[in-house]
Design a protein around this motif. Structure first.
Motif, PDB file in Angstrom:
ATOM      1  N   ARG A  75      71.143  44.387  35.898  1.00  0.00           N
ATOM      2  CA  ARG A  75      71.705  44.972  37.123  1.00  0.00           C
ATOM      3  C   ARG A  75      70.820  46.099  37.639  1.00  0.00           C
ATOM      4  O   ARG A  75      70.606  46.239  38.849  1.00  0.00           O
ATOM      5  N   PHE A  94      75.329  39.996  38.911  1.00  0.00           N
ATOM      6  CA  PHE A  94      76.323  40.358  39.919  1.00  0.00           C
ATOM      7  C   PHE A  94      77.628  39.589  39.756  1.00  0.00           C
ATOM      8  O   PHE A  94      78.611  39.876  40.447  1.00  0.00           O
ATOM      9  N   GLU A  95      77.645  38.602  38.866  1.00  0.00           N
ATOM     10  CA  GLU A  95      78.868  37.838  38.634  1.00  0.00           C
ATOM     11  C   GLU A  95      79.867  38.679  37.839  1.00  0.00           C
ATOM     12  O   GLU A  95      79.498  39.661  37.193  1.00  0.00           O
ATOM     13  N   GLN A  96      81.131  38.249  37.865  1.00  0.00           N
ATOM     14  CA  GLN A  96      82.199  39.081  37.317  1.00  0.00           C
ATOM     15  C   GLN A  96      82.683  38.660  35.931  1.00  0.00           C
ATOM     16  O   GLN A  96      83.399  39.410  35.277  1.00  0.00           O
ATOM     17  N   ASP A  97      82.331  37.462  35.479  1.00  0.00           N
ATOM     18  CA  ASP A  97      82.798  37.021  34.167  1.00  0.00           C
ATOM     19  C   ASP A  97      81.614  36.502  33.356  1.00  0.00           C
ATOM     20  O   ASP A  97      80.569  36.138  33.898  1.00  0.00           O
ATOM     21  N   SER A 130      79.974  33.053  34.097  1.00  0.00           N
ATOM     22  CA  SER A 130      79.150  33.002  35.307  1.00  0.00           C
ATOM     23  C   SER A 130      77.860  33.795  35.144  1.00  0.00           C
ATOM     24  O   SER A 130      76.815  33.412  35.672  1.00  0.00           O
TER      25      SER A 130
END
Length: 251
Positions: free
Chosen positions: A85, A232-235, A238
């Motif tokens: 990130r 940038f994915e949340q889980d 992913s």
């Protein structure tokens, strides 16, 4: 600075950049006589094959096996995502990446994900893992602009699964490698494209015997091991998506 000094420095920089290409390939365990340069016909053919169609993790893609989650694995993976990130925030503008030494790989070939590769980082990845120095930045193209969606780390193709696990826990991520490439002879290049392709990473030929019988050149594994991180994915599924890695290369 005089014009002569400028020209000499420009020439030295150019030679250094060219020199890093075989070094990066060597670091990933790729023989330079098989891959003379990232812009070679073989390299271009491999990339085009990967973009041609989805291969359903078939005979041309090898994946590491998932392991049981061990204490510390998730924390280590989370640190790698945080580093990704941080890198992604820095290189949201692709021009910043280019200024820092990342070079777009095969810019004229339509791709779902464009790899901006730092060949010095690729060379370093041959012997050590630095989560803040991904080999490639992954961008989607939107018109004339690029949107950063992830990063790619690499390891030598001779690396064992235990060695890959030391870099990124195999209970969290699966590394992939592109294997069993049959490069077509000059008079059969048309047989490398389309839904009934015989050659390439989307072709029906997947063994050395079949490839040589068809007059092709067989490469058991092209490039080193690779793993994508989509920070940038949340889980977790992913962020470390295996399917997205495959589709990113092959759709």
């Amino acid at each position: 600075m005089g014009e002569g000094n400028f020209m000499r420095k420009t020439y030295v920089a150019f030679v250094a950049a060219i020199a890093l290409i075989p070094l990066a390939l060597w670091a990933q365990g790729q023989r330079t006589d098989e891959m003379p340069g990232m812009s070679s016909d073989v390299s271009a053919h491999a990339m085009h094959s990967m973009e041609e169609r989805h291969m359903d993790m078939g005979p041309h893609m090898k994946m590491t096996n998932l392991r049981e989650l061990k204490p510390g694995d998730q924390e280590k993976a989370d640190q790698i995502v945080q580093a990704a990130r941080k890198t992604a925030d820095k290189y949201e503008n692709y021009k910043t990446a280019v200024a820092d030494g990342y070079k777009i790989f095969m810019p004229d070939l339509p791709q779902k994900q464009y790899h901006f590769t730092n060949y010095w980082y690729a060379f370093q990845a041959g012997t050590q893992f630095n989560p803040e120095h991904p080999t490639s930045l992954l961008y989607e193209k939107h018109g004339e602009d690029y949107k950063l969606i992830g990063v790619m780390h690499t390891a030598p193709k001779y690396a064992t699964e235990d060695q890959l696990n030391e870099r990124i826990p195999l209970s969290i991520a699966q590394w992939h490698a592109h294997v069993n490439l049959c490069v077509p002879p000059a008079d059969k290049k048309r047989d490398a494209w389309g839904p009934n392709a015989k050659f390439g990473l989307a072709g029906s030929i997947a063994t050395k015997t079949e490839c040589e019988a068809a007059g092709g050149k067989f490469i058991s594994q092209i490039f080193g091991w690779m793993v994508h991180v989509y920070p940038f994915e949340q889980d977790q599924a992913s962020i470390w998506s295996v399917e997205r890695q495959a589709h990113g290369h092959m759709d």
